[in-house]
Design an enzyme around this catalytic site. Structure first.
Site, PDB file in Angstrom:
ATOM      1  N   LYS A 103       0.819  -1.229   0.000  1.00 34.96           N
ATOM      2  CA  LYS A 103       0.000   0.000   0.000  1.00 34.96           C
ATOM      3  C   LYS A 103       0.834   1.251   0.000  1.00 34.96           C
ATOM      4  O   LYS A 103       0.412   2.278  -0.549  1.00 34.96           O
ATOM      5  CB  LYS A 103      -0.996   0.029   1.163  1.00 34.96           C
ATOM      6  CG  LYS A 103      -0.408  -0.307   2.525  1.00 34.96           C
ATOM      7  CD  LYS A 103      -0.392  -1.791   2.725  1.00 34.96           C
ATOM      8  CE  LYS A 103       0.615  -2.200   3.749  1.00 34.96           C
ATOM      9  NZ  LYS A 103       0.062  -3.099   4.746  1.00 34.96           N
ATOM     10  N   GLY A 132      -5.950  -6.255   3.998  1.00 35.25           N
ATOM     11  CA  GLY A 132      -5.516  -7.651   3.862  1.00 35.25           C
ATOM     12  C   GLY A 132      -6.485  -8.531   3.102  1.00 35.25           C
ATOM     13  O   GLY A 132      -6.674  -8.362   1.891  1.00 35.25           O
ATOM     14  N   GLU A 188       4.096  -3.708  10.153  1.00 33.65           N
ATOM     15  CA  GLU A 188       4.980  -3.284   9.073  1.00 33.65           C
ATOM     16  C   GLU A 188       6.432  -3.385   9.528  1.00 33.65           C
ATOM     17  O   GLU A 188       6.713  -3.434  10.734  1.00 33.65           O
ATOM     18  CB  GLU A 188       4.678  -1.833   8.686  1.00 33.65           C
ATOM     19  CG  GLU A 188       3.316  -1.640   8.052  1.00 33.65           C
ATOM     20  CD  GLU A 188       3.127  -2.513   6.828  1.00 33.65           C
ATOM     21  OE1 GLU A 188       3.881  -2.394   5.865  1.00 33.65           O
ATOM     22  OE2 GLU A 188       2.208  -3.364   6.857  1.00 33.65           O
ATOM     23  N   LYS A 203      -3.713   3.266   3.073  1.00 31.54           N
ATOM     24  CA  LYS A 203      -4.887   2.497   2.626  1.00 31.54           C
ATOM     25  C   LYS A 203      -6.078   3.406   2.350  1.00 31.54           C
ATOM     26  O   LYS A 203      -6.810   3.220   1.375  1.00 31.54           O
ATOM     27  CB  LYS A 203      -5.238   1.458   3.693  1.00 31.54           C
ATOM     28  CG  LYS A 203      -4.162   0.387   3.853  1.00 31.54           C
ATOM     29  CD  LYS A 203      -4.354  -0.383   5.152  1.00 31.54           C
ATOM     30  CE  LYS A 203      -3.337  -1.505   5.299  1.00 31.54           C
ATOM     31  NZ  LYS A 203      -3.310  -2.047   6.675  1.00 31.54           N
TER      32      LYS A 203
HETATM   33  N1  LIG Z   1       2.119  -8.856   6.895  1.00 31.38           N
HETATM   34  C1  LIG Z   1       0.877  -8.579   6.571  1.00 31.38           C
HETATM   35  O1  LIG Z   1      -0.053  -9.007   7.230  1.00 31.38           O
HETATM   36  C2  LIG Z   1       0.593  -7.733   5.360  1.00 31.38           C
HETATM   37  C3  LIG Z   1      -0.727  -7.551   4.967  1.00 31.38           C
HETATM   38  C4  LIG Z   1      -1.016  -6.796   3.832  1.00 31.38           C
HETATM   39  C5  LIG Z   1       0.013  -6.235   3.117  1.00 31.38           C
HETATM   40  N2  LIG Z   1       1.305  -6.418   3.523  1.00 31.38           N
HETATM   41  C6  LIG Z   1       2.364  -5.857   2.682  1.00 31.38           C
HETATM   42  O2  LIG Z   1       3.037  -6.938   2.046  1.00 31.38           O
HETATM   43  C7  LIG Z   1       4.396  -6.606   1.812  1.00 31.38           C
HETATM   44  C8  LIG Z   1       5.297  -7.663   2.458  1.00 31.38           C
HETATM   45  O3  LIG Z   1       5.038  -7.668   3.844  1.00 31.38           O
HETATM   46  P1  LIG Z   1       5.493  -8.877   4.778  1.00 31.38           P
HETATM   47  O4  LIG Z   1       4.737  -8.717   6.041  1.00 31.38           O
HETATM   48  O5  LIG Z   1       5.407 -10.156   4.035  1.00 31.38           O
HETATM   49  O6  LIG Z   1       7.006  -8.468   5.044  1.00 31.38           O
HETATM   50  P2  LIG Z   1       8.219  -9.432   5.441  1.00 31.38           P
HETATM   51  O7  LIG Z   1       9.262  -8.551   5.992  1.00 31.38           O
HETATM   52  O8  LIG Z   1       7.736 -10.582   6.231  1.00 31.38           O
HETATM   53  O9  LIG Z   1       8.692  -9.986   4.016  1.00 31.38           O
HETATM   54  C9  LIG Z   1       9.385  -9.231   3.072  1.00 31.38           C
HETATM   55  C10 LIG Z   1      10.442 -10.164   2.502  1.00 31.38           C
HETATM   56  O10 LIG Z   1      11.008  -9.558   1.359  1.00 31.38           O
HETATM   57  C11 LIG Z   1      12.408  -9.785   1.394  1.00 31.38           C
HETATM   58  N3  LIG Z   1      13.060  -8.712   0.641  1.00 31.38           N
HETATM   59  C12 LIG Z   1      13.059  -7.387   0.898  1.00 31.38           C
HETATM   60  N4  LIG Z   1      13.766  -6.734  -0.043  1.00 31.38           N
HETATM   61  C13 LIG Z   1      14.216  -7.670  -0.913  1.00 31.38           C
HETATM   62  C14 LIG Z   1      15.005  -7.622  -2.090  1.00 31.38           C
HETATM   63  N5  LIG Z   1      15.449  -6.453  -2.569  1.00 31.38           N
HETATM   64  N6  LIG Z   1      15.280  -8.785  -2.717  1.00 31.38           N
HETATM   65  C15 LIG Z   1      14.803  -9.959  -2.241  1.00 31.38           C
HETATM   66  N7  LIG Z   1      14.049 -10.076  -1.140  1.00 31.38           N
HETATM   67  C16 LIG Z   1      13.765  -8.942  -0.484  1.00 31.38           C
HETATM   68  C17 LIG Z   1      12.771  -9.779   2.863  1.00 31.38           C
HETATM   69  O11 LIG Z   1      13.968 -10.492   3.056  1.00 31.38           O
HETATM   70  C18 LIG Z   1      11.575 -10.469   3.480  1.00 31.38           C
HETATM   71  O12 LIG Z   1      11.741 -11.854   3.558  1.00 31.38           O
HETATM   72  C19 LIG Z   1       4.575  -5.199   2.379  1.00 31.38           C
HETATM   73  O13 LIG Z   1       4.390  -4.274   1.335  1.00 31.38           O
HETATM   74  C20 LIG Z   1       3.439  -5.081   3.380  1.00 31.38           C
HETATM   75  O14 LIG Z   1       3.025  -3.751   3.586  1.00 31.38           O
HETATM   76  C21 LIG Z   1       1.615  -7.161   4.623  1.00 31.38           C
HETATM   77  N1  LIG Z   2       0.714  -3.805   9.070  1.00 32.35           N
HETATM   78  C1  LIG Z   2      -0.552  -3.898   8.421  1.00 32.35           C
HETATM   79  C2  LIG Z   2      -0.571  -5.103   7.537  1.00 32.35           C
HETATM   80  C3  LIG Z   2      -1.796  -5.196   6.689  1.00 32.35           C
HETATM   81  O1  LIG Z   2      -1.820  -4.226   5.710  1.00 32.35           O
HETATM   82  C4  LIG Z   2      -1.639  -3.997   9.474  1.00 32.35           C
HETATM   83  O2  LIG Z   2      -1.338  -4.247  10.643  1.00 32.35           O
HETATM   84  O3  LIG Z   2      -2.804  -3.786   9.141  1.00 32.35           O
HETATM   85 NA    NA Z   3      -8.219  -6.292   0.494  1.00 33.19          NA
END
Ligand SMILES: NC(=O)c1ccc[n+]([C@@H]2O[C@H](COP(=O)([O-])OP(=O)(O)OC[C@H]3O[C@@H](n4cnc5c(N)ncnc54)[C@H](O)[C@@H]3O)[C@@H](O)[C@H]2O)c1
Ligand SMILES: N[C@@H](CCO)C(=O)O
Ligand code: NA
Length: 438
Positions: A103, A132, A188, A203
């Protein structure tokens, strides 16, 4: 049938969930897509113990996926602004469709990304970016396409709601609950994004663009976090029949759009007041449909993957029909020519009711002076609670006001804080009745 070939970039919480859902439900997903969806390549820096990558093509360089001629859809799950932007633009340049959960990326660089994608005739899908697992983008962009949207109000940060819920129910400390939300993969990379409302503002920016057909304008969103909400405020709100939630609110008014994230008192009987833990919910008011509510898990590996994979499925169906993406990125057709220039209002022009908490020296006339200041600003008081004073102590005064313009309230607070008999800053929390008429 030719399979659709996916390249996953990032194998953290959401990347791992996406890999597992795509693999586990491959048969059903293929039946829905009318063709198999296969994982062609996975780019990651840190292995994910939940994922078995045996026999798959892997790389440490995400740009290899963006330029791989055997990849049809690049799935961006690395997060952040800069590398993610470059990665997505490179993939688009190479004619790939993009699915992202990011986002921050869409809210800040979305206008540029959609222009590039439009020029190349590729899809950029981002259902997982807002709330999500809840399919709120699809609902707003497609399901509510007949409506003039009047307002959108939602609990759109799972981490923040998880913290508020557990602090209230278990009396636990802020830091302790935050650490738990991080361990569960909800937070995050920088958790101040969650706590200070930046993630929710990302968002809300996206939701507002889709609801009203305006360009993405994250920089104009008003953002206030939950870190200053005290146990006392939670208790006083409860006494008055309200619950404090961290809300993202966007309303259409005669002057423009309100776009704001802040702690908000909402009446206990509203559905939104009863959304707890990591759950998110978004209320949308359409002129034809009336009030609607979308509820579910706002964060977490598989709930978020549910939206990522649904977007991959949409792309696969679109590739099958071989025509230009049938639903525009931000719901209104075209890129710049069809967006509205409805202005985003400065925060001081918004209308709200308010909860105020002040600490006063227990002396005659203090309350009368406070009431006079409010009335001079045209603000009327709806309810007032003054707690028993103990000898020599400061007394908390709780006030609920009727709706007024924010700038009048700013001036009243400035004058109240300047009073000699008032100690410290005034706590101000906005109140939303979420009435159907508003
Ligand atoms: N965690 C949630 O519940 C959730 C929900 C909705 C959206 N998001 C979004 O999803 C995205 C990922 O979030 P996440 O929670 O999975 O994060 P995370 O930190 O668990 O995973 C990100 C991964 O990407 C890898 N990474 C980062 N830069 C890299 C690069 N240049 N090359 C290769 N690998 C790389 C990191 O090593 C890590 O394993 C973010 O944009 C976040 O805002 C997360
Ligand atoms: N960090 C975000 C992940 C989902 O976008 C949250 O807690 O809602
Ligand atoms: Na959604």
């Amino acid at each position: 049938m030719k399979p659709v070939r996916v390249g996953i970039c990032g194998l953290g919480t959401v990347g791992g969930g996406t890999f597992n859902v795509l693999t586990r439900n491959a048969d059903d997903i293929a039946r829905r897509a009318g063709r198999p969806i296969v994982i062609e390549q996975v780019a990651y820096r840190t292995p994910n113990p939940e994922c078995d990558l045996t026999g798959l093509k892997t790389t440490a360089d995400v740009f290899e996926v963006a330029t791989n001629p055997d990849v049809d859809v690049l799935v961006e799950l690395i997060g952040g602004y800069d590398v993610a932007r470059e990665l997505v633009l490179t993939a688009i340049e190479h004619g790939k469709h993009v699915v992202t959960a990011n986002k921050a990326l869409i809210a800040v660089h979305g206008n540029e990304i959609f222009e590039a994608a439009h020029a190349k005739g590729v899809i950029v899908a981002f259902e997982a970016a807002v709330a999500g697992g809840i399919p709120v983008i699809k609902s707003l962009r497609e399901g509510l396409g007949a409506n003039r949207i009047e307002w959108v109000a939602g609990i759109i940060n799972g981490t923040g709601n998880y913290i508020l819920t557990h602090m209230r129910d278990e009396g636990r400390a802020f830091e302790d609950v935050l650490a738990e939300a991080q361990a569960l993969g909800y937070a995050e990379a920088d958790p101040t994004f969650d706590v200070e409302g930046i993630d929710a503002a990302h968002k809300l920016t996206i939701l507002a663009s889709i609801a009203y057909g305006v360009p993405l304008q994250f920089e104009k969103a008003y953002t206030e976090g939950i870190s200053r909400v005290t146990a006392e405020d939670v208790e006083q709100a409860d006494n008055l029949g309200y619950v404090i939630k961290h809300l993202g609110i966007s309303k259409r008014t005669d002057l423009g759009l309100e776009l704001r994230v802040h702690p908000t008192l909402i009446p206990k009987e509203r559905l939104l007041a009863n959304v707890h833990g990591v759950k998110n919910a978004i209320a949308v008011m359409g002129d034809a449909v009336g009030p609607t509510l979308y509820y579910g898990a706002g964060a977490g590996a598989e709930p978020t993957a549910s939206s990522v994979v649904a977007d991959i499925l949409d792309v696969a169906r679109d590739i099958a029909t071989d025509h230009h993406y049938r639903v525009p990125y931000l719901a209104f057709s075209g890129i710049s020519e069809d967006v509205s220039q409805l202005p985003i209002m400065p925060m001081e022009e918004i209308h709200s009711a308010y909860y105020l908490r002040l600490l006063a020296v227990d002396r005659p006339g203090v309350l009368a002076r406070v009431a006079t200041i409010l009335s001079e600003q045209g603000i009327s008081i709806e309810a007032l609670i003054q707690k028993e004073a103990t000898e020599g102590e400061l007394v908390p005064i709780i006030l609920m006001t009727h709706r007024t313009v924010e700038k009048q309230m700013n001036e009243a607070i400035r004058q109240i804080e300047a009073m000699a008999d008032i100690a410290g800053p005034v706590t101000r929390i906005r109140v939303e009745s979420l009435d159907e008429q508003e």
